[in-house]
Design a protein around this motif. Sequence first.
Motif, short mmCIF file in Angstrom:
data_model
loop_
_atom_site.label_atom_id
_atom_site.label_comp_id
_atom_site.label_asym_id
_atom_site.label_seq_id
_atom_site.Cartn_x
_atom_site.Cartn_y
_atom_site.Cartn_z
N ALA A 65 0.82 -1.21 0.00
CA ALA A 65 0.00 0.00 0.00
C ALA A 65 0.85 1.26 0.00
CB ALA A 65 -0.93 -0.01 1.21
N ALA A 66 2.13 1.13 0.32
CA ALA A 66 3.00 2.29 0.46
C ALA A 66 3.55 2.79 -0.87
CB ALA A 66 4.15 1.97 1.41
N SER A 67 3.75 1.89 -1.85
CA SER A 67 4.39 2.27 -3.10
C SER A 67 4.18 1.20 -4.16
CB SER A 67 5.90 2.50 -2.89
OG SER A 67 6.55 2.78 -4.11
N ASP A 68 4.17 1.62 -5.43
CA ASP A 68 4.13 0.66 -6.53
C ASP A 68 5.53 0.34 -7.05
OD1 ASP A 68 4.64 3.11 -7.68
OD2 ASP A 68 3.11 2.94 -9.26
N LEU A 69 6.52 0.60 -6.21
CA LEU A 69 7.91 0.32 -6.55
C LEU A 69 8.51 -0.65 -5.54
CD1 LEU A 69 9.15 3.98 -7.22
CD2 LEU A 69 8.53 2.29 -8.95
N TYR A 70 9.45 -1.46 -6.01
CA TYR A 70 10.33 -2.24 -5.14
C TYR A 70 11.63 -1.45 -4.95
CZ TYR A 70 7.46 -6.42 -5.95
OH TYR A 70 6.43 -7.33 -6.02
N PHE A 71 12.33 -1.75 -3.88
CA PHE A 71 13.68 -1.22 -3.66
C PHE A 71 14.66 -2.35 -3.91
CE2 PHE A 71 17.26 -0.17 -0.72
CZ PHE A 71 17.67 0.99 -1.35
N LYS A 72 15.60 -2.12 -4.81
CA LYS A 72 16.61 -3.12 -5.15
C LYS A 72 17.98 -2.62 -4.70
CE LYS A 72 18.67 -5.55 -9.10
NZ LYS A 72 18.74 -5.63 -10.59
#
Length: 207
Positions: A65-72
């Motif tokens: 729910a926080a973002s439509d991105l992953y962190f890599k």
Amino acid sequence: MAHVFRAALRCALGSGLLLAPALAHAEEAQAGAASCPAERAVYTLPSEEGDIHASFIPARHWPSAASDLYFKLTTPRRDYWFSFAVSNGYSGITLLPVGNPYDPAAEDGGPASLLPETESPEDQDAELELLAKLRFLPLDANLMVAENPPSAGQEAPPYLMTPELGEALWYDVAMLTPDPEAEADSMPRGAFRITGCLAEAPAKAWP
């Protein structure tokens, strides 16, 4: 957990050794971020063992729910993947370790969570201890911390900090990667600075 976050923030941002190089590059980073959406930004943290890179990877849908991105996170040893969680109140943004979202197994339900199962009070303590090391601080050019992680299309923060992630990579690496043979990874404590902007965003990951 709010006190853990505040303590980590004071420790990470209170050192002149960390702030001096960041301030020296503030104008340059701000100019780069102004024309770069988050999903195309490339971040670098210098390290004696080889530079460490960070990026935001777009998903087909919202992995949280926080973002439509992953962190890599990419170290000289391997890639690490995280989704985001945002707590109510002052506690801030937390990284949640997951498997590779490009893996075909992630197509239906998304990548598997790597957090330990909490079947006992000891397991719950282990999870809380790990999450306390996975704070995520997106910083603007004035080194102010954003309340939320970026989403696709939003301006890339010029700086990122994960003050205790290096500790987790060293002591808890088995909980940050599905690789059963993973050994401790090394990452200095410092700020990632935006160092590039891709011409195109990476392919969208599952789910």
